[in-house]
Write an enzyme that holds these catalytic residues in place. Structure first.
Site, short mmCIF file in Angstrom:
data_model
loop_
_atom_site.label_atom_id
_atom_site.label_comp_id
_atom_site.label_asym_id
_atom_site.label_seq_id
_atom_site.Cartn_x
_atom_site.Cartn_y
_atom_site.Cartn_z
CB CYS A 31 -0.88 2.69 4.02
SG CYS A 31 -2.24 1.99 3.16
CG ASP A 32 3.04 1.11 4.56
OD1 ASP A 32 2.53 1.63 5.36
OD2 ASP A 32 2.97 0.02 4.10
CB CYS B 258 -1.08 -0.14 1.23
SG CYS B 258 -2.01 1.47 1.30
#
Ligand code: NAP
Length: 308
Positions: free
Chosen positions: A135-136, A132
């Protein structure tokens, strides 16, 4: 007993909740480990009709959720791990809890597929391997990263990562991207994205602290192996439908997708049991098609209940 239980809070599940809610069926929506589904990890949704400037995935799903709640949808956290059919009663088991419903709409979506190569599992989540970028991605500011895959997801992840990372190597096992032309053009022409064509990842290598330091790829034509140094490896090679819990009750194909009844996209072989979105559709897999299937399943559920 509930009239309608909807499993999943992605585009399909929440659209089904809006429609069954408006039909006064008071739907109970069970949400699993990823409320809002896959779109909550997407940066920008540019192709959902009605948003000329695009909309970020999280906001879109939050809006759908509020819209369904406005029409009476109720939400509960529950991971259903088994279903049973007894006559007209559908029983859903989530740990110690048992839910009973007259109709069920399965809209449990899909989860990211992994490569299954050495090092991937060991460094997954926090040590450099992830699925992701939204997200990261920010953790890899000014670092070199790789994205594995050749579809729209890989192209999108790679483009998103150019906001933070110094260099993004897009590793694809063939010499042509599967992604739509517009995404492929954007990715291949981006100055921060380098293409590694005909490259199949074989291992993720760790540094002395156990963090990702490189991905080993094998040239699919010459068989030669080489290391691509990187601090982060983003895997974007497609998805696996979340359908294990329907084993033995609903028919699934070899990849795990629920097989609908002939002539319908959302009816299953069991009366009052419907499926919608990425857990059944292996062809289109778009937010708008998932929403459309959620709508169809809701209308079918409403009709079926009216007939009873
Ligand atoms: P996908 O289209 O199935 O692409 C998966 C990619 O991963 C393919 O390029 C495939 O290679 C590669 N791959 C699969 N297994 C692999 C392995 N073991 N090792 C190396 N590579 C592997 O999946 P997706 O990109 O997640 O897209 C899914 C659907 O969502 C598509 O319909 C897509 O259009 C849609 N989507 C749309 C958008 C958008 O419109 N903005 C964004 C994301 C996703 P091959 O090409 O060689 O098979």
């Amino acid at each position: 007993m509930e009239d309608v239980i909807i499993l999943g809070t992605g585009c399909a599940g929440l659209t089904a909740a809006i429609y069954t809610g408006r039909a006064q069926l008071n739907p109970l929506v069970l949400e699993g480990s990823q409320p809002g589904g896959q779109l909550t990890t997407t940066s920008e949704v540019e192709n959902f009709p009605g948003f000329p400037e695009g909309i970020d995935g999280y906001t879109m799903m939050d809006n759908l959720r509020k819209q369904a709640a406005r029409f009476g949808a109720r939400y509960e956290h529950a991971k259903v791990d088994k279903i049973e059919l007894e006559g007209d009663v559908k029983k859903l088991y989530a740990g110690d809890k048992v839910y009973e419903a007259k109709t069920v709409i399965v809209a449990t979506g899909a989860r990211p597929r992994l490569l299954g190569i050495p090092g991937e599992k060991e460094m997954f989540g926090g040590k450099g391997v992830t699925t992701c970028a939204t997200c990261d991605g920010a953790f890899y500011r000014d670092m070199d990263v790789v994205v594995v895959g050749g579809g729209d997801s890989a192209a999108e992840e790679a483009l998103f990562l150019t906001r933070f990372c110094s260099k993004v190597t897009l590793i694809h096992r063939r010499d042509e991207l599967r992604a739509s032309q517009i995404m492929a053009d954007r990715a291949t022409s981006h100055p921060k994205i380098e293409m590694a064509w005909n490259a199949a990842p074989t291992e993720v290598l760790a540094d002395e602290q156990g963090f990702t330091r490189a991905v080993v790829v094998k040239d699919t034509i010459t068989g030669e192996e080489r290391e691509i140094p990187c601090k982060g490896a983003f895997i974007a090679i497609g998805h696996i439908p979340n359908t294990d819990f329907v084993e033995g009750v609903l028919d699934r194909d070899g990849d795990g997708y629920i097989i609908p009844e002939a002539g319908s996209q959302v009816k299953t072989k069991h009366e009052g049991f419907f499926a919608a979105g990425d857990c059944v559709d292996h062809v289109y897999r778009q937010a708008i098609t998932a929403a459309g299937m959620g709508c169809q399943a809701a209308i079918e559920a409403e009709r079926w209940l009216a007939e009873q």
